[in-house]
Motif scaffolding. Structure first.
Motif, PDB file in Angstrom:
ATOM      1  N   SER A   3       0.848  -1.190   0.000  1.00  0.00           N
ATOM      2  CA  SER A   3       0.000   0.000   0.000  1.00  0.00           C
ATOM      3  C   SER A   3       0.880   1.236   0.000  1.00  0.00           C
ATOM      4  CB  SER A   3      -0.924   0.015   1.224  1.00  0.00           C
ATOM      5  OG  SER A   3      -1.866  -1.031   1.167  1.00  0.00           O
ATOM      6  N   ILE A   4       0.298   2.336  -0.471  1.00  0.00           N
ATOM      7  CA  ILE A   4       1.014   3.611  -0.524  1.00  0.00           C
ATOM      8  C   ILE A   4       0.204   4.671   0.208  1.00  0.00           C
ATOM      9  CG2 ILE A   4       1.863   5.456  -2.021  1.00  0.00           C
ATOM     10  CD1 ILE A   4       2.324   3.447  -4.180  1.00  0.00           C
ATOM     11  N   SER A   5       0.892   5.462   1.005  1.00  0.00           N
ATOM     12  CA  SER A   5       0.296   6.641   1.625  1.00  0.00           C
ATOM     13  C   SER A   5       0.931   7.870   0.988  1.00  0.00           C
ATOM     14  CB  SER A   5       0.538   6.649   3.139  1.00  0.00           C
ATOM     15  OG  SER A   5      -0.007   7.823   3.724  1.00  0.00           O
ATOM     16  N   SER A   6       0.106   8.751   0.423  1.00  0.00           N
ATOM     17  CA  SER A   6       0.620   9.921  -0.295  1.00  0.00           C
ATOM     18  C   SER A   6       0.129  11.209   0.345  1.00  0.00           C
ATOM     19  CB  SER A   6       0.176   9.882  -1.764  1.00  0.00           C
ATOM     20  OG  SER A   6       0.641   8.715  -2.401  1.00  0.00           O
ATOM     21  N   VAL A 206       6.785  -2.383   1.736  1.00  0.00           N
ATOM     22  CA  VAL A 206       7.342  -3.478   0.938  1.00  0.00           C
ATOM     23  C   VAL A 206       7.703  -4.634   1.870  1.00  0.00           C
ATOM     24  CG1 VAL A 206       9.230  -4.179  -0.591  1.00  0.00           C
ATOM     25  CG2 VAL A 206       8.263  -1.886  -0.791  1.00  0.00           C
ATOM     26  N   GLY A 207       7.431  -5.856   1.419  1.00  0.00           N
ATOM     27  CA  GLY A 207       7.826  -7.035   2.187  1.00  0.00           C
ATOM     28  C   GLY A 207       6.835  -7.445   3.251  1.00  0.00           C
ATOM     29  N   VAL A 208       5.575  -7.068   3.079  1.00  0.00           N
ATOM     30  CA  VAL A 208       4.538  -7.420   4.054  1.00  0.00           C
ATOM     31  C   VAL A 208       3.520  -8.335   3.380  1.00  0.00           C
ATOM     32  CG1 VAL A 208       2.664  -6.540   5.489  1.00  0.00           C
ATOM     33  CG2 VAL A 208       4.825  -5.305   5.364  1.00  0.00           C
ATOM     34  N   SER A 209       3.219  -9.457   4.003  1.00  0.00           N
ATOM     35  CA  SER A 209       2.285 -10.419   3.410  1.00  0.00           C
ATOM     36  C   SER A 209       1.136 -10.780   4.340  1.00  0.00           C
ATOM     37  CB  SER A 209       3.040 -11.701   3.025  1.00  0.00           C
ATOM     38  OG  SER A 209       3.684 -12.264   4.159  1.00  0.00           O
ATOM     39  N   THR A 239      -1.879  -1.484  -3.734  1.00  0.00           N
ATOM     40  CA  THR A 239      -1.217  -1.808  -5.008  1.00  0.00           C
ATOM     41  C   THR A 239      -1.257  -3.294  -5.350  1.00  0.00           C
ATOM     42  OG1 THR A 239       0.951  -2.123  -3.985  1.00  0.00           O
ATOM     43  CG2 THR A 239       0.356   0.121  -4.657  1.00  0.00           C
ATOM     44  N   GLY A 240      -1.767  -4.105  -4.440  1.00  0.00           N
ATOM     45  CA  GLY A 240      -1.887  -5.525  -4.742  1.00  0.00           C
ATOM     46  C   GLY A 240      -0.569  -6.263  -4.828  1.00  0.00           C
ATOM     47  N   GLY A 241       0.444  -5.748  -4.149  1.00  0.00           N
ATOM     48  CA  GLY A 241       1.729  -6.438  -4.138  1.00  0.00           C
ATOM     49  C   GLY A 241       2.667  -6.032  -5.251  1.00  0.00           C
ATOM     50  N   VAL A 242       2.212  -5.167  -6.150  1.00  0.00           N
ATOM     51  CA  VAL A 242       3.063  -4.697  -7.246  1.00  0.00           C
ATOM     52  C   VAL A 242       3.591  -3.315  -6.878  1.00  0.00           C
ATOM     53  CG1 VAL A 242       3.186  -4.129  -9.695  1.00  0.00           C
ATOM     54  CG2 VAL A 242       1.704  -5.991  -8.921  1.00  0.00           C
ATOM     55  N   CYS A 243       4.881  -3.214  -6.703  1.00  0.00           N
ATOM     56  CA  CYS A 243       5.474  -1.937  -6.286  1.00  0.00           C
ATOM     57  C   CYS A 243       5.158  -0.845  -7.305  1.00  0.00           C
ATOM     58  CB  CYS A 243       6.985  -2.076  -6.131  1.00  0.00           C
ATOM     59  SG  CYS A 243       7.474  -3.155  -4.774  1.00  0.00           S
ATOM     60  N   GLU A 244       4.765   0.301  -6.800  1.00  0.00           N
ATOM     61  CA  GLU A 244       4.379   1.398  -7.684  1.00  0.00           C
ATOM     62  C   GLU A 244       5.408   2.524  -7.700  1.00  0.00           C
ATOM     63  OE1 GLU A 244       0.693   4.508  -7.791  1.00  0.00           O
ATOM     64  OE2 GLU A 244       0.232   2.372  -7.956  1.00  0.00           O
ATOM     65  N   LEU A 245       5.950   2.867  -6.542  1.00  0.00           N
ATOM     66  CA  LEU A 245       6.958   3.923  -6.503  1.00  0.00           C
ATOM     67  C   LEU A 245       8.229   3.450  -7.203  1.00  0.00           C
ATOM     68  CD1 LEU A 245       6.711   5.291  -2.838  1.00  0.00           C
ATOM     69  CD2 LEU A 245       5.701   6.247  -4.908  1.00  0.00           C
TER      70      LEU A 245
END
Length: 288
Positions: A3-6, A206-209, A239-245
């Protein structure tokens, strides 16, 4: 999962978080204002006090200070009018008073334009020096603001247990941080800040499941607010596990090291052929 916090528009940061070694422009100016006439020095002190130009509680981005610039200049011009200063001194004082709310990396960053302002004897030269001083102050203030955001993000990450913090290489105007906790989970933060706009902060988990992304980001957002970061309401994106940044993708790519390939000996090399021939000759002799 990811997830991303912006935070799209950072409006200010508490002075408690300001980058180390930063210098308030008002402090530099106070020691430099004595080159003016006694009447001009008196005007500077009284106007600065009445307009509270040196009273700074937060550090704001350059874009925000620019928005206040025109109104501030009008107030300064009105406040200076009773002192009957020369045109040159009025410009010099306006330049110094306008620069007061900024924070710079060091006094060396504005020393040259400040000296040019001091040495100007004509209104045209003073006006040119004023513009150069403002440009130098803005450029240095922008760097201080980005560094202050970096400090705030680092402190927030450490506060919630992500104690291993590294800075990634980035383009000018961008700061990238990776903070990792004992479980191997990481917070990847991008700070983007063009001098002409309000900076933004985006942080990706990143790296959280185990589905705890939002809980981690909630903690991080609260820690940022506690550090004095004031910004637009943060938005959240799954993001569903796909890195966006871009920083997150680069971080993951570097973590996944390519497997080493074993080295295969070329059995057709001349040395190997001669060795095989000798072995064959030995076997033939034994058979005879």
């Amino acid at each position: 999962m990811s997830s991303i916090s912006s935070r799209p528009r950072v409006q200010s940061v508490s002075l408690n978080t300001v980058a180390k070694n930063a210098v308030f422009t008002s402090q530099v100016i106070t020691s430099a204002v004595n080159f003016l006439s006694s009447q001009a020095v008196k005007a500077y002190k009284q106007v600065a006090q009445s307009l509270q130009l040196s009273t700074v509680n937060t550090i704001e981005p350059v874009a925000s200070l620019r928005a206040e610039y025109q109104l501030q200049q009008q107030q300064i011009t009105t406040a200076l009018s009773p002192y009957n200063l020369s045109a040159t001194e009025s410009i010099q004082l306006t330049a110094l008073l306008t620069a007061a709310p900024y924070v710079v990396e060091s006094n060396l960053k504005i020393q040259q334009p400040l000296q040019a302002l001091q040495l100007s004897t004509e209104p045209s030269a003073a006006r040119q020096a004023q513009n150069l001083l403002l440009q130098a102050v803005e450029a240095s203030h922008h760097q201080v603001f980005l560094e202050t955001l970096k400090v705030a993000c680092t402190n927030a990450a450490v506060q919630i247990g992500f104690t291993s913090v590294q800075t990634m290489a980035s383009l000018v105007g961008t700061v990238r941080l990776v903070a990792t906790d004992a479980q191997g989970r990481s917070l990847v933060t991008e700070i983007n800040g063009d001098i002409n706009s309000q900076p933004s902060i985006a942080t990706e988990v990143v790296g959280v499941s185990d589905g705890s992304c939002n809980a981690i980001l909630d903690e991080f957002d609260r820690a940022l607010e506690a550090a004095g970061v004031r910004a637009a309401v943060p938005t959240r994106k799954f993001t569903g596990g796909v890195c966006e940044l871009a920083a997150a993708r680069e971080f993951v790519r570097k973590k996944v090291k390519p497997q080493s390939t074993s080295r295969v000996t070329n059995t057709n090399s001349p040395n190997d052929k001669r060795r095989i021939q000798r072995l064959n000759q030995g076997n033939t002799t034994q058979q005879q």
